[in-house]
Design an enzyme around this catalytic site. Structure first.
Site, PDB file in Angstrom:
ATOM      1  N   CYS A  30       0.716  -1.260  -0.045  1.00  0.00           N
ATOM      2  CA  CYS A  30      -0.006   0.000  -0.003  1.00  0.00           C
ATOM      3  C   CYS A  30       0.893   1.138  -0.009  1.00  0.00           C
ATOM      4  CB  CYS A  30      -0.851  -0.007   1.196  1.00  0.00           C
ATOM      5  SG  CYS A  30      -1.818   1.367   1.554  1.00  0.00           S
ATOM      6  N   CYS A  33       0.386   3.779   2.627  1.00  0.00           N
ATOM      7  CA  CYS A  33       0.521   3.306   3.914  1.00  0.00           C
ATOM      8  C   CYS A  33       2.128   3.278   4.263  1.00  0.00           C
ATOM      9  CB  CYS A  33       0.311   1.603   4.067  1.00  0.00           C
ATOM     10  SG  CYS A  33      -1.211   1.251   4.009  1.00  0.00           S
TER      11      CYS A  33
END
Length: 121
Positions: A30, A33
């Site tokens: 991600c 993230c």
């Protein structure tokens, strides 16, 4: 304080033994993230009185499923073993600082009274 990495073997103990824990649900694939991680780490250094922890949803899906995490990054403040909010998406340093202030000032009085009543019943 360094960010802790939580998994099914240490999650419960960490939440039960600390009054204020901020959990970041993330995954290495991600991009938001990964780019949020330095912001999260910097906040952990600036707030040594709060436990900052990360849960890799790929390695420990049971935890993210339990909290019904559908999107990441997802940041969950837990005070006295109670989730008091959730923030989905990457946050800037100032947004995270503002959220930390709000979460720290959250009035736990009514929640604590509720659980005290349950315990004494």
């Amino acid at each position: 304080m360094a960010v802790q990495h939580l998994n099914k073997s240490n999650f419960k103990q960490t939440i039960e033994s600390n009054a204020f824990v901020i959990v970041d649900f993330w995954a290495p694939w991600c991009e938001p993230c990964v780019s949020f991680t330095p912001t999260f780490e910097a906040a952990s250094e600036a707030h040594p009185d709060i436990v900052f922890a990360m849960v890799n949803i790929d390695e420990d899906p049971e935890i993210s499923n339990y909290f019904n995490v559908k999107q990441i990054p997802a940041v969950m403040p837990i005070r006295n073993q109670v989730v008091v909010d959730a923030q989905v998406g990457e946050m800037s340093q100032s947004e995270l600082e503002s959220a930390l202030k709000s979460w720290g000032e959250f009035d736990m009085g009514e929640i604590n009274r509720h659980f005290d009543e349950k315990a004494s019943a």
